[in-house]
Motif scaffolding. Structure first.
Motif, short mmCIF file in Angstrom:
data_model
loop_
_atom_site.label_atom_id
_atom_site.label_comp_id
_atom_site.label_asym_id
_atom_site.label_seq_id
_atom_site.Cartn_x
_atom_site.Cartn_y
_atom_site.Cartn_z
N LEU A 52 0.89 2.03 -5.92
CA LEU A 52 1.12 3.14 -5.36
C LEU A 52 1.70 4.35 -5.96
N SER A 83 -0.68 2.61 3.28
CA SER A 83 0.18 1.52 2.66
C SER A 83 1.45 1.18 3.85
N ILE A 85 4.70 -0.95 2.60
CA ILE A 85 5.37 -1.36 1.79
C ILE A 85 6.84 -2.42 2.14
N ASN A 146 1.13 3.77 11.25
CA ASN A 146 1.33 4.99 10.04
C ASN A 146 0.20 4.67 9.08
#
Ligand SMILES: Nc1ncnc2c1ncn2[C@@H]1O[C@H](COP(=O)(O)OP(=O)(O)OP(=O)(O)O)[C@@H](O)[C@H]1O
Ligand SMILES: [Mg+2]
Lengths: 305, 250
Positions: A52, A83, A85, A146
Motif C-alpha cells: 500500500l 484496504s 490493515i 470503508n
C-alpha cells in the motif's frame, strides 16, 4: 496463466538490521482470492503495508495494476484499492456514517456509496451511533465497509475476521467469495488460519520468518497432503503379513488399522482381493489425507519456527 | 485542498472547537469592557495605546492554552482512532499535515479577525482610528498565535498523552506573563509566548507624584516580527519532516 495484478520482485524490509520481509516475490492473479498465510510476526502486515506504500521497502520492486508502486503513482493506484490493515481505524467522535463520509470526500466518491457498503456489511442499524461506542466486531465491519467504498478492483485485507463472531466470520467469508464473481475484484487476504483460508482462497501464499515458503493454487497445496490408505480387518496382524508377502508392499501397523502408502485403484482392488482369498474379513478401507493444517505446520516447522 | 479542508472540518464535529474559540473571544470582550469602563481621563492619556496593550496582555493570558487545546483536538482523534494509516491510503502523508495546518491557519485567522473587530469597535466608540495600527495589531497577534500553534502541533501530532502539550502551554503562559514584568531579561525573545510582549509597541509613563499615567506608542519592532516569521517557517518545515517519518513508523 492468469494476469498478475500484484507482482513483487525481491521485496525486502529491514527493521533494525533484521530482515522482516526477505526477498519475496509475490504473484497475485487478477480476479482471484489470494490467501496470505503465516504465523504471528511472519511479516504479513509489513508486506501489505509495503504494497500500500505505507512504508518504503528496503529493497525490491512492487507493481500493481501494471504500474510501479512509488511515491508518485501511489495515490492513483490506491484509488482503485480498498484496504483494511491491522487494527481498525475510525474517528470516535463521528458516527459510522460520518466516518465513511470522510473517505468519500477524500476519494471523490458520491455519498450514495455509503448506504450501499453499510448494507453490505449489515451495519445500517448502527450507522448513526458514534464509532467510539462500537464493539470490536462493529469497528471491523466499519473498516470493511470503508474498504468496499467505490467498488475497488483490488482489496487488501489484513486479518479481516479479527474480532468477528462466528456468524460474522461466515458472512465475511461469503461476502469475500462473492466479490470476484460479481465485480471481478482481486482480493489479497491475510490470516494465521489455514482452515479459514482454505474456504475462500484460490491461491495460497505462505510466509514464515519473512520468507515465502509456498505459493501456488490451493489445489497444489492439497495435493501435497500425501495420502495413505487404512485397512481394518478382523485380523490385522495376519492381513499385514499377507499383504507383505503377496503385494510386495510394506504395511505399517497402527491402532487405527493397517496403514498403506498411497496406491492407485487397481492396486487397492488387488490388495482387497488378496485379503479376501486368504479368508480375512475386511471391515473398512479408508483414504486418509494429511490435513492442510498439518502440511502448513510442518512447512512452517521446516523453516525453523 | 478544498476536499481536505472539508474532511478536516468534519473530523472536528462534536469536539467543541468553535465553542472554545467563541468562549475565549467572549472573555476577551468582557475584559476589554471591564478595562475600558470608568476611565478617569484626568488621570491618564493614550486610550488607543491602552486598548492595544490590554489586548496583547489578555492574549498572553488565555490564548496559549486555547491554541494548545486546539492543536490537541486536531491531533488526538487521529491517534486514538489509529487513522493515519487509513488516511495515508487516500491522500499523501504531506497533505494530511498540510490539511491540519490549513485548518489551524483559518481558525486562528478568524479568531484574530474577531479580536481586531473589537479593537476597531473600541476605536469607533472612543473616537480614534488608525488603519495602520489596526493592521499591525492584526499581523502581530496572528503571527504570535500561529507560532504558538506550530509549536504545539509539533507535540500534539504524535504524543499519545495529550496532557503533556497542554502542560507545556500552561508553563509557557506563565513564562509569557513573566516576560511582561521582567523587561530586563531577554527571556521574551527566546520563547514564542514572549512575543505578545515583544510585539506590543506601547510604553507607559507613570508619574507617582501627580499619579498621572501616559500610554504611548513606540516604533514597531519589525525586526522581531521577521524573527518570529522565520521561526514559524522553520517550525513548519521541521514538523512536516518529522511527521512524515513518524507516520511511516506507526
Ligand atoms: N515499525 C517496526 N519496527 C520494528 N520492527 C517491526 C515494526 N513493525 C513490525 N516489526 C517486526 O516485523 C516482524 C513482522 O511483523 P508483522 O506485523 O508484519 O507480522 P504479521 O505477520 O503481520 O504478524 P501478526 O500475525 O501477528 O499480525 C515482527 O517481528 C515485528 O516485530
Ligand atoms: Mg499482522
Amino acid at each position: 496463466m492468469d494476469n498478475q495484478l500484484i507482482k513483487t520482485q525481491e521485496l525486502t524490509k529491514i527493521y533494525h538490521g533484521r530482515k522482516v520481509v526477505d526477498n519475496i516475490s509475490l504473484c497475485v492473479p487478477e480476479g482471484k482470492i489470494y490467501g496470505f498465510l503465516g504465523p504471528n510476526g511472519a511479516g504479513k502486515s509489513t508486506t501489505m503495508k509495503m504494497l500500500l506504500g505505507l512504508i518504503d521497502p528496503s529493497g525490491g520492486k512492487i507493481s500493481i495494476f501494471g504500474k510501479e508502486m512509488n511515491r508518485k503513482n501511489r495515490i492513483s493506484i490506491l484509488k482503485q484499492t480498498g484496504s483494511l490493515i491491522e487494527s481498525p481505524s475510525y474517528y470516535g467522535n463521528l458516527t459510522g456514517y460520518e466516518n465513511l463520509k470522510i473517505s468519500c470526500i477524500l476519494k471523490k466518491l458520491p455519498f450514495s456509496e455509503i448506504s450501499r457498503v453499510l448494507s453490505v456489511v449489515r451495519m445500517e442499524g448502527n450507522k448513526n451511533k458514534k464509532a467510539s461506542q462500537y464493539s470490536l466486531g462493529m469497528k471491523q465491519r466499519l473498516g470493511l465497509a470503508n474498504a468496499l467504498l467505490g467498488k475497488p478492483s483490488l482489496l487488501l485485507l489484513d486479518e479481516p475476521t479479527n474480532g468477528l463472531d462466528p456468524a460474522g466470520i461466515h458472512e465475511m467469508r461469503s461476502l469475500i467469495r462473492s466479490l470476484p464473481e460479481e465485480y471481478g475484484t482481486t482480493i489479497m487476504i491475510s490470516s494465521h488460519l489455514l482452515s479459514e483460508m482454505e474456504q475462500v482462497s484460490d491461491y495460497i501464499g505462505i510466509i514464515s520468518s519473512g520468507k515465502i515458503i509456498f505459493q501456488d493454487k490451493l489445489l497444489k497445496l492439497q495435493e501435497l497432503g500425501s495420502e495413505s490408505i487404512i485397512i481394518n480387518t478382523d485380523d490385522n496382524l495376519k492381513a499385514s503379513s499377507v499383504i507383505k508377502e503377496n503385494m510386495n508392499i510394506n504395511p505399517e501397523m497402527s491402532n487405527n488399522g493397517i496403514i498403506l502408502p498411497f496406491m492407485d485403484n487397481t492396486t487397492v482392488s488387488q490388495t482387497v482381493k488378496c485379503l479376501v482369498n486368504n479368508n480375512i474379513n475386511i471391515y473398512r478401507v479408508t483414504d486418509k489425507t494429511k490435513n492442510l493444517e498439518e502440511i502448513y505446520l510442518s512447512m512452517v516447522k521446516e523453516n525453523g519456527l | 485542498m478544498i476536499r481536505i479542508l472539508k474532511a478536516e472540518s468534519l473530523k472536528l464535529k462534536r469536539r467543541y472547537v468553535y465553542l472554545m474559540f467563541a468562549m475565549s473571544l467572549f472573555v476577551i470582550f468582557l475584559w476589554m469592557c471591564y478595562s475600558l469602563s470608568d476611565l478617569d481621563f484626568n488621570k491618564f492619556s493614550g486610550i488607543f495605546a491602552l486598548a492595544n496593550t490590554d489586548l496583547f496582555l489578555i492574549n498572553t493570558i488565555i490564548s496559549p492554552v486555547i491554541i494548545a487545546a486546539f492543536a490537541t483536538r486536531l491531533a488526538d482523534i487521529e491517534l486514538i482512532g489509529n487513522t493515519y494509516k487509513w488516511l495515508s491510503c487516500m491522500q499523501n502523508t504531506k497533505s494530511i499535515f498540510k490539511g491540519k495546518v490549513a485548518v489551524g491557519v483559518i481558525c486562528i485567522f478568524l479568531y484574530t479577525l474577531f479580536q481586531c473587530a473589537f479593537y476597531i469597535l473600541i476605536g469607533i466608540k472612543m473616537d480614534f482610528y488608525s488603519a495602520e495600527k489596526f493592521t499591525m495589531f492584526f499581523i502581530s497577534v496572528f503571527a504570535v498565535l500561529l507560532a504558538l500553534f506550530m509549536f504545539q502541533l509539533n507535540f500534539s501530532l504524535w504524543s499519545k498523552n495529550q496532557l503533556t502539550p497542554l502542560f507545556i502551554s500552561i508553563g509557557g503562559t506563565f513564562a509569557g506573563l513573566f516576560s511582561w514584568f521582567l523587561p530586563q531579561y531577554p527571556l521574551r525573545f527566546i520563547i514564542p509566548w514572549g512575543y505578545f510582549c515583544v510585539l506590543c509597541n506601547n510604553g507607559i509613563n507613570y508619574d507617582s507624584v501627580s499619579r498621572y499615567t501616559e500610554y504611548y506608542w513606540t516604533g514597531y519592532p519589525y525586526f522581531w516580527l521577521v524573527v518570529l516569521i522565520v521561526y514559524i517557517v522553520l517550525q513548519y518545515m521541521y514538523t512536516r519532516g518529522k511527521f512524515i517519518t513518524k507516520i511511516q513508523e506507526m
